[in-house]
Scaffold this motif. Structure first.
Motif: not given
Length: 159
Positions: A66-72
C-alpha cells in the motif's frame, strides 16, 4: 474466548479513524468492524501460524505494498501525509499494525479503497462478507463466506 466490547471498538476506533482519513460512512464503518471480527475475533493480535498482524490481520507485505504502490498516487491528495501523521516515531510500520489500532484500521480501509469495487450497503451483511472475501481475504486466503461469517458482519452492523 473473550474480546473487546464491539460497540466501543466501532465507536472509539473505527468511526474516528475512518473519518480522520476521509473514508468513513456507515458502509465503511460496518465493513471494517466486520472485517476485524472475521479476521481476529477481536482477540488475536498475531495470526496463528501466519504472518498477519493486528485486529485486521493485515500481512506485512500488504501494508508495504500500500505504501509503495498506492499512497504515492498524486490523485490521493493529502492521504499519504495523513497516514504518515498516524505513525508513531521509531516503531516499524508493520509493528504498528499490532500496537497502533488507528493506523491498522486506516490501512485495512485502504486495502478496500484501492479496489474499484463499490462498498456494499451499510446493512447488507452478505454483501459485506462477499466484499471481504473478494478484496480483503482474496481467493488465496483461507476464509470462506459461510453463515458464521455473515453473522459476524451482521453483528458488526448491529453494534
Amino acid at each position: 474466548m473473550t474480546g473487546l466490547n464491539l460497540p466501543q471498538f466501532k465507536a472509539e476506533i473505527v468511526v474516528p479513524t475512518l473519518n480522520a482519513i476521509g473514508l468513513g460512512g456507515d458502509a465503511a464503518v460496518n465493513l471494517l468492524t466486520g472485517t476485524a471480527l472475521v479476521e481476529s475475533s477481536l482477540v488475536y493480535l498475531r495470526q496463528v501460524n501466519g504472518p498477519a498482524l493486528g485486529p485486521w490481520q493485515m500481512e506485512p507485505f500488504t501494508e508495504h505494498d500500500i505504501w509503495i504502490t498506492f499512497l504515492p498516487d498524486p490523485r490521493l491528495g493529502s492521504l499519504k501525509t495523513t497516514m504518515q501523521a498516524m505513525l508513531a516515531r521509531d516503531i516499524p510500520h508493520t509493528d504498528q499494525l499490532i500496537t497502533n489500532w488507528r493506523y491498522a484500521c486506516a490501512m485495512a480501509r485502504l486495502k478496500y479503497y484501492r479496489s474499484p469495487d463499490p462498498l456494499p450497503a451499510a446493512n447488507d451483511a452478505p454483501g459485506q462478507a462477499h466484499t471481504w472475501k473478494r478484496i480483503y481475504n482474496t481467493s488465496l486466503g483461507a476464509g470462506d463466506i459461510d453463515a458464521s461469517h455473515i453473522a459476524l458482519f451482521q453483528q458488526a452492523i448491529e453494534a
